[in-house]
Scaffold this active site. Structure first.
Site, PDB file in Angstrom:
ATOM      1  N   HIS A   1       0.654  -1.119  -0.087  1.00  0.00           N
ATOM      2  CA  HIS A   1       0.013   0.000   0.008  1.00  0.00           C
ATOM      3  C   HIS A   1       0.937   1.332   0.011  1.00  0.00           C
ATOM      4  O   HIS A   1       0.386   2.054   0.312  1.00  0.00           O
ATOM      5  CB  HIS A   1      -0.883   0.109   1.117  1.00  0.00           C
ATOM      6  CG  HIS A   1      -1.958   0.991   1.147  1.00  0.00           C
ATOM      7  ND1 HIS A   1      -2.044   1.764   2.110  1.00  0.00           N
ATOM      8  CD2 HIS A   1      -3.116   0.975   0.422  1.00  0.00           C
ATOM      9  CE1 HIS A   1      -3.333   2.525   1.769  1.00  0.00           C
ATOM     10  NE2 HIS A   1      -3.798   2.079   0.798  1.00  0.00           N
TER      11      HIS A   1
ATOM     12  N   HIS B   1      -9.109  11.185   1.819  1.00  0.00           N
ATOM     13  CA  HIS B   1      -8.362  10.378   1.720  1.00  0.00           C
ATOM     14  C   HIS B   1      -6.907  10.366   2.647  1.00  0.00           C
ATOM     15  O   HIS B   1      -6.288   9.607   2.811  1.00  0.00           O
ATOM     16  CB  HIS B   1      -8.060   9.917   0.278  1.00  0.00           C
ATOM     17  CG  HIS B   1      -7.502   8.718   0.115  1.00  0.00           C
ATOM     18  ND1 HIS B   1      -6.064   8.184  -0.080  1.00  0.00           N
ATOM     19  CD2 HIS B   1      -8.210   7.315   0.265  1.00  0.00           C
ATOM     20  CE1 HIS B   1      -5.896   7.074  -0.163  1.00  0.00           C
ATOM     21  NE2 HIS B   1      -7.087   6.209   0.063  1.00  0.00           N
TER      22      HIS B   1
ATOM     23  N   ASP C   1      -0.068  17.995  20.124  1.00  0.00           N
ATOM     24  CA  ASP C   1       0.553  18.870  21.168  1.00  0.00           C
ATOM     25  C   ASP C   1       1.685  19.658  20.700  1.00  0.00           C
ATOM     26  O   ASP C   1       2.618  20.192  21.049  1.00  0.00           O
ATOM     27  CB  ASP C   1       1.264  17.879  21.905  1.00  0.00           C
ATOM     28  CG  ASP C   1       0.399  16.991  22.935  1.00  0.00           C
ATOM     29  OD1 ASP C   1      -0.785  17.517  23.013  1.00  0.00           O
ATOM     30  OD2 ASP C   1       0.845  16.273  23.887  1.00  0.00           O
TER      31      ASP C   1
ATOM     32  N   LYS D   1       3.194   4.330  -1.322  1.00  0.00           N
ATOM     33  CA  LYS D   1       3.301   5.317  -2.384  1.00  0.00           C
ATOM     34  C   LYS D   1       4.836   6.119  -2.176  1.00  0.00           C
ATOM     35  O   LYS D   1       4.715   7.057  -1.167  1.00  0.00           O
ATOM     36  CB  LYS D   1       2.189   6.349  -2.292  1.00  0.00           C
ATOM     37  CG  LYS D   1       0.879   5.769  -2.445  1.00  0.00           C
ATOM     38  CD  LYS D   1       0.210   5.543  -1.047  1.00  0.00           C
ATOM     39  CE  LYS D   1      -1.346   4.914  -1.370  1.00  0.00           C
ATOM     40  NZ  LYS D   1      -1.773   4.404  -0.241  1.00  0.00           N
TER      41      LYS D   1
ATOM     42  N   ASP E   1      17.149  10.446  -7.306  1.00  0.00           N
ATOM     43  CA  ASP E   1      18.488  10.757  -7.105  1.00  0.00           C
ATOM     44  C   ASP E   1      18.820  10.188  -5.463  1.00  0.00           C
ATOM     45  O   ASP E   1      20.007  10.886  -5.020  1.00  0.00           O
ATOM     46  CB  ASP E   1      19.208  12.008  -7.336  1.00  0.00           C
ATOM     47  CG  ASP E   1      19.080  12.125  -8.714  1.00  0.00           C
ATOM     48  OD1 ASP E   1      18.848  11.385  -9.629  1.00  0.00           O
ATOM     49  OD2 ASP E   1      19.152  13.113  -9.299  1.00  0.00           O
TER      50      ASP E   1
ATOM     51  N   LYS F   1      -4.163  10.631   5.510  1.00  0.00           N
ATOM     52  CA  LYS F   1      -3.764   9.797   6.435  1.00  0.00           C
ATOM     53  C   LYS F   1      -2.802  10.597   7.570  1.00  0.00           C
ATOM     54  O   LYS F   1      -1.516  10.623   7.143  1.00  0.00           O
ATOM     55  CB  LYS F   1      -3.094   8.504   6.356  1.00  0.00           C
ATOM     56  CG  LYS F   1      -4.138   7.499   5.504  1.00  0.00           C
ATOM     57  CD  LYS F   1      -3.674   7.628   4.031  1.00  0.00           C
ATOM     58  CE  LYS F   1      -4.415   6.441   2.871  1.00  0.00           C
ATOM     59  NZ  LYS F   1      -5.711   6.264   3.244  1.00  0.00           N
TER      60      LYS F   1
END
Length: 469
Positions: free
Chosen positions: A209, A387, A394, A211, A216, A389
Site C-alpha cells: 500500500h 483520503h 501537542d 506510495k 537521486d 492519513k
C-alpha cells in the site's frame, strides 16, 4: 477407493492447518475464527485459509535480511542521545521496529491535494540526474500516467535509471499495452504479488500500500496520493479527492529510498546500492527537529504502524487530531482513544462523509457511538472524498503516510509513514485540520444515539465484517 483417498488427504491437510494455527497464530480471535471456518465449512474453510490466512513471504525477506539491514543507516551517539528526549520512547520503538533512526537536516514541504502534489513531483522528476524510484499501490492509466511515460522516456535517454513497482491488485487495471511501453523505453518495472495461481496465490491478501517516489536518493515523496486522474478530475459519485502528501529532502529521503530498495529486492531479487548523500549545507532545515521513517508489513514481528499510532495517542497531553478515511481500529486503539479523551485530552477525528465502499463506511460508522460516548469529537467532511492519513499532537509531533487505522494496514499491508518531531510542521497540520473541521459536520452523542434501526443494523453488519477491512 478415491473417496477414501480424498477424505484422507482432506483430514491430513485440515490437521496440518489446525496445528499451524495453534502453533504460530498471534491473535486468539483470528485463530478461533479460522478454526471455526475450517470445521464449519469443509473444503471451503481450508481454501479460504490457504488464500487469506497464510503469509509465506516473510521467509523470502528473512533469507537476505542481514544483507538488506546492513546497508541501513545506524544511529550515531547523537541520535542515541535524542532517544532520551520527550519522544524518546516513540523514537526507540520506531527504530527497533523499522531500523531507521530519526534524522536531522531535512527540508520538508506539505503538499495538499493532487494538482499541487503532482506539479511538485514532476518538477523533481524532470531534474533527476541519476535514478528515479517510483512505487504505488494504485497506478491507473490516464493523463498522469501518460505524462509519466513521456518523462521516463526522456530521462532514460539521458542516462537516468528508472525503476517502478506497482501493486498487483491495487493496479489490476493497468493494461499490458501500457506495461509494454514502459519496458520498451527501458523502465525496469515489476508487479508486487500479481494475482495469479501458483506460488503467489496464497499471498493474495497481502498488498503493498506504499506510495513512494525517490529522485537521486535525496528527494522523496510519500503520503496518501496514488497515481490516478481522480485526484485532478474527481470521481463520479464521490467528487473531488482530497489528500495529503509530503516532500522530503535529506536523510529521511534516503531512508525512504531504502524502503523502496527492500521492496525492489522482494520483487526482483536484485540488491541495489544506496546512493551516498553528503550533507548539503545549502539545505536549511525548517527547525532543529527530527524526522523518522517508519515502515511496516506482514513480515514484521510486530504490528509496526499500529504500535506507532498507539504510542502517539498514549503520549498526547493536550490534544491528538486524526484525519483518516478508514478508522476501523482494534480494541487496543479503541481503548487508547477512549482513555485519552476521558483523561482530558482533546481527541478529534476527521472522517470523510463519503467513502468509496459502502460496507466499509458502515464499519467506520459502527465505532462512532463508542467514541462519542467517551467525549471524542467526530467531524464528517462533506466536500468530496477525504483520503488523507494524518495524526498530529501537542504542537510537537505529527505523522503523514499511507497507513489507515485498520487491521488491513496494521496486519496485511506494507505501509510507510513519516514521523515528524517538528513543532512548525505540527502547527501547520493542526491549523489545516481545524480549518477542515470548520466546514465539516460535527456529530453529537445525544443526537447520534437516536439514529434509525436501519442504520444501526447496517453498522452492526459492518462491525462484524470489520476484521476483513
Amino acid at each position: 477407493m478415491w473417496t477414501s483417498i480424498f477424505i484422507g488427504i482432506y483430514v491430513f491437510v485440515a490437521i496440518s492447518i489446525v496445528l499451524s494455527i495453534l502453533l504460530y497464530a498471534a491473535k486468539p480471535t483470528k485463530s478461533l475464527a479460522w478454526l471455526l471456518a475450517i470445521f464449519a465449512l469443509p473444503v471451503g474453510g481450508i481454501f479460504l485459509y490457504l488464500l487469506l490466512g497464510r503469509n509465506r513471504r516473510r521467509y523470502k525477506l528473512i533469507e537476505h535480511q542481514k544483507d538488506l539491514f546492513r546497508k541501513m543507516p545506524k544511529p550515531n551517539t547523537e541520535h542515541i542521545n535524542e532517544f532520551d528526549g520527550k519522544y524518546g520512547k516513540l523514537m526507540t520503538l520506531s527504530y527497533k521496529n523499522s531500523h531507521f533512526p530519526p534524522t536531522t537536516g531535512n527540508e520538508l514541504k506539505i503538499l495538499k491535494d493532487g494538482r499541487t502534489t503532482f506539479e511538485t513531483i514532476f518538477s523533481a522528476l524532470e531534474a533527476a540526474t541519476t535514478r528515479i524510484h517510483i512505487q504505488y499501490y494504485i497506478f491507473e492509466e490516464g493523463d498522469l500516467a501518460n505524462r509519466l511515460l513521456t518523462l521516463f522516456e526522456e530521462k532514460i535517454a539521458h542516462g537516468v535509471a528508472v525503476r517502478m513497482i506497482y501493486d498487483g491488485i491495487g493496479s489490476f487495471s493497468l493494461s499490458k499495452k501500457y506495461l509494454k511501453k514502459l519496458l520498451e523505453i527501458g523502465v525496469e518495472v515489476y508487479s508486487f504479488l500479481p494475482f495469479k495461481f501458483g506460488r503467489y496465490f496464497y499471498s493474495l491478501n497481502f498488498r503493498n500500500h506504499r506510495k513512494i517516489i525517490v529522485v537521486d536518493g535525496k528527494i522523496a515523496f510519500t503520503g496518501g496520493i496514488n497515481v490516478s486522474d481522480k485526484y485532478l478530475k474527481g470521481q463520479v459519485g464521490l467528487g473531488k479527492w482530497h489528500d495529503m502528501h509530503l516532500k522530503l529532502i535529506g536523510a529521511a529521503a534516503t531512508q525512504l529510498d531504502q524502503v523502496f530498495m527492500t521492496d525492489w529486492y522482494l520483487v526482483s531479487t536484485k540488491l541495489l546500492e544506496p546512493i551516498s548523500i553528503k550533507q548539503n549545507d545549502s539545505i536549511e532545515p525548517i527547525a532543529n527537529e527530527l524526522v523518522q521513517i517508519v515502515a511496516g508489513g506482514p513480515d514484521d514481528d510486530f504490528p509496526v504502524l499500529e504500535q506507532t499510532y498507539f504510542s502517539m495517542i498514549n503520549m498526547a497531553k493536550n490534544y491528538i487530531y486524526i484525519t483518516n478515511p478508514y478508522i476501523i481500529p482494534g480494541q487496543a486503539l479503541v481503548r487508547a482513544l477512549q482513555t485519552a479523551a476521558l483523561s482530558g485530552v482533546d481527541v478529534r477525528l476527521l472522517v470523510s462523509e463519503k467513502i468509496d465502499n459502502q460496507v466499509v463506511s458502515w464499519s467506520v460508522q459502527s465505532y462512532f457511538e463508542l467514541f462519542l460516548k467517551a467525549g471524542i469529537k467526530i467531524y464528517l467532511f462533506p466536500d468530496g472524498f477525504l483520503h488523507s492519513k494524518i495524526m498530529v499532537s501537542d504542537d510537537a509531533v505529527s505523522s503523514i503516510g499511507t497507513a489507515n487505522l485498520d487491521d488491513r494496514s496494521f496486519e496485511q499491508n506494507y505501509e510507510v509513514n513519516a514521523i515528524m518531531y517538528h513543532s512548525k510542521m505540527a502547527k501547520i497540520l493542526k491549523e489545516d485540520f481545524l480549518n477542515d473541521c470548520k466546514v465539516s459536520n460535527e456529530l453529537f452523542y445525544d443526537e447520534y444515539v437516536k439514529r434509525s434501526w436501519g442504520k444501526k443494523l447496517k453498522q452492526g453488519v459492518g462491525r462484524v465484517l470489520s476484521p476483513l477491512f
